[in-house]
Design a protein around this motif. Structure first.
Motif, PDB file in Angstrom:
ATOM      1  N   UNK A 148      51.552  34.343  39.457  1.00  0.00           N
ATOM      2  CA  UNK A 148      51.104  33.311  40.321  1.00  0.00           C
ATOM      3  C   UNK A 148      49.878  33.753  41.041  1.00  0.00           C
ATOM      4  N   UNK A 149      50.097  35.120  41.664  1.00  0.00           N
ATOM      5  CA  UNK A 149      48.858  35.607  42.357  1.00  0.00           C
ATOM      6  C   UNK A 149      47.568  35.708  41.737  1.00  0.00           C
ATOM      7  N   UNK A 150      47.414  36.189  40.303  1.00  0.00           N
ATOM      8  CA  UNK A 150      46.325  36.210  39.654  1.00  0.00           C
ATOM      9  C   UNK A 150      45.818  34.821  39.128  1.00  0.00           C
ATOM     10  N   UNK A 151      46.662  33.932  38.884  1.00  0.00           N
ATOM     11  CA  UNK A 151      46.294  32.485  38.709  1.00  0.00           C
ATOM     12  C   UNK A 151      45.518  32.081  40.002  1.00  0.00           C
ATOM     13  N   UNK A 152      46.211  32.116  41.187  1.00  0.00           N
ATOM     14  CA  UNK A 152      45.699  31.713  42.390  1.00  0.00           C
ATOM     15  C   UNK A 152      44.349  32.366  42.646  1.00  0.00           C
ATOM     16  N   UNK A 153      44.266  33.669  42.506  1.00  0.00           N
ATOM     17  CA  UNK A 153      42.967  34.004  42.879  1.00  0.00           C
ATOM     18  C   UNK A 153      41.699  33.727  41.743  1.00  0.00           C
ATOM     19  N   UNK A 154      42.080  33.499  40.413  1.00  0.00           N
ATOM     20  CA  UNK A 154      41.097  32.785  39.641  1.00  0.00           C
ATOM     21  C   UNK A 154      40.689  31.502  40.109  1.00  0.00           C
ATOM     22  N   UNK A 155      41.480  30.481  40.407  1.00  0.00           N
ATOM     23  CA  UNK A 155      41.005  29.105  40.941  1.00  0.00           C
ATOM     24  C   UNK A 155      40.348  29.571  42.416  1.00  0.00           C
ATOM     25  N   UNK A 156      40.903  30.480  43.091  1.00  0.00           N
ATOM     26  CA  UNK A 156      40.106  30.491  44.588  1.00  0.00           C
ATOM     27  C   UNK A 156      38.677  31.148  44.533  1.00  0.00           C
ATOM     28  N   UNK A 157      38.603  31.979  43.679  1.00  0.00           N
ATOM     29  CA  UNK A 157      37.304  32.644  43.283  1.00  0.00           C
ATOM     30  C   UNK A 157      36.214  31.472  42.805  1.00  0.00           C
ATOM     31  N   UNK A 158      36.785  30.664  41.930  1.00  0.00           N
ATOM     32  CA  UNK A 158      35.723  29.409  41.431  1.00  0.00           C
ATOM     33  C   UNK A 158      35.601  28.510  42.706  1.00  0.00           C
ATOM     34  N   UNK A 159      36.404  28.148  43.478  1.00  0.00           N
ATOM     35  CA  UNK A 159      36.646  27.295  44.664  1.00  0.00           C
ATOM     36  C   UNK A 159      35.551  28.043  45.766  1.00  0.00           C
ATOM     37  N   UNK A 160      35.448  29.172  45.897  1.00  0.00           N
ATOM     38  CA  UNK A 160      34.910  29.918  46.839  1.00  0.00           C
ATOM     39  C   UNK A 160      33.462  30.191  46.753  1.00  0.00           C
ATOM     40  N   UNK A 161      32.859  29.861  45.599  1.00  0.00           N
ATOM     41  CA  UNK A 161      31.566  30.299  45.027  1.00  0.00           C
ATOM     42  C   UNK A 161      30.676  29.500  45.750  1.00  0.00           C
ATOM     43  N   UNK A 162      29.515  30.106  46.477  1.00  0.00           N
ATOM     44  CA  UNK A 162      28.586  29.218  47.252  1.00  0.00           C
ATOM     45  C   UNK A 162      27.591  28.933  46.085  1.00  0.00           C
ATOM     46  N   UNK A 163      27.550  27.757  45.430  1.00  0.00           N
ATOM     47  CA  UNK A 163      26.642  27.345  44.501  1.00  0.00           C
ATOM     48  C   UNK A 163      25.315  26.924  44.685  1.00  0.00           C
ATOM     49  N   UNK A 164      25.185  26.843  46.261  1.00  0.00           N
ATOM     50  CA  UNK A 164      23.652  26.830  46.622  1.00  0.00           C
ATOM     51  C   UNK A 164      22.828  27.899  46.532  1.00  0.00           C
ATOM     52  N   UNK A 165      23.509  29.174  46.276  1.00  0.00           N
ATOM     53  CA  UNK A 165      22.925  30.336  46.555  1.00  0.00           C
ATOM     54  C   UNK A 165      22.556  31.108  45.046  1.00  0.00           C
ATOM     55  N   UNK A 166      22.610  30.385  44.117  1.00  0.00           N
ATOM     56  CA  UNK A 166      22.749  30.726  42.872  1.00  0.00           C
ATOM     57  C   UNK A 166      21.194  30.711  42.403  1.00  0.00           C
ATOM     58  N   UNK A 167      20.532  31.820  42.574  1.00  0.00           N
ATOM     59  CA  UNK A 167      19.020  32.118  42.343  1.00  0.00           C
ATOM     60  C   UNK A 167      18.891  32.904  41.097  1.00  0.00           C
ATOM     61  N   UNK A 168      19.888  33.829  40.940  1.00  0.00           N
ATOM     62  CA  UNK A 168      19.748  34.914  39.762  1.00  0.00           C
ATOM     63  C   UNK A 168      20.955  34.422  38.764  1.00  0.00           C
TER      64      UNK A 168
END
Length: 127
Positions: A37-57
């Motif tokens: 559950x910790x690993x699955x929650x970390x996968x979800x959290x990484x996707x949710x916490x990405x700052x999509x506005x800063x994707x320049x590379x």
């Protein structure tokens, strides 16, 4: 009469072994369930916490620590399939040259049980 005492002794030893095996199996299931559950929650959290506005590379994704921790805590409460009361969650961000390589997560339950896992994925930078 001597044979009867030996039979009772063997039955006692067998019952004790069965109880110990059952206890070990329950504890192993509990640990495996919480870590998964910790690993699955970390996968979800990484996707949710990405700052999509800063994707320049293409290869760089900025991760916000506060957003990750909030998303992880929300996801872990949804993903746990056993009755565990979480007392504390500790995070340690493992970096090399300002690049986030892994997140070490330690969960402490109300009973004092500690569950630890390290989430490694292609995480590039942290905000």
């Amino acid at each position: 009469m001597k044979g009867f005492i030996n039979i009772i002794g063997i039955m006692f030893i067998a019952a004790t072994a069965i109880m110990l095996l059952f206890n070990y199996s329950v504890q192993a299931y509990k640990k495996e369930s919480v870590v998964t559950a910790m690993l699955e929650s970390a996968k979800v959290a990484v996707v949710e916490s990405q700052d999509h506005a800063s994707r320049i590379e293409e290869t760089v994704a900025l991760i916000s620590e506060e957003d990750f921790e909030q998303a992880f805590e929300r996801a872990i409460n949804e993903n746990l399939n056993i009755n565990v009361t979480i007392q504390d969650i500790n995070y340690r961000y493992l970096e090399i040259d300002d690049d986030l390589k892994a997140i070490d997560i330690q969960l402490v339950t109300e009973n004092g049980d500690r569950f630890k896992t390290t989430f490694r994925q292609n995480i590039s930078e942290k905000e």
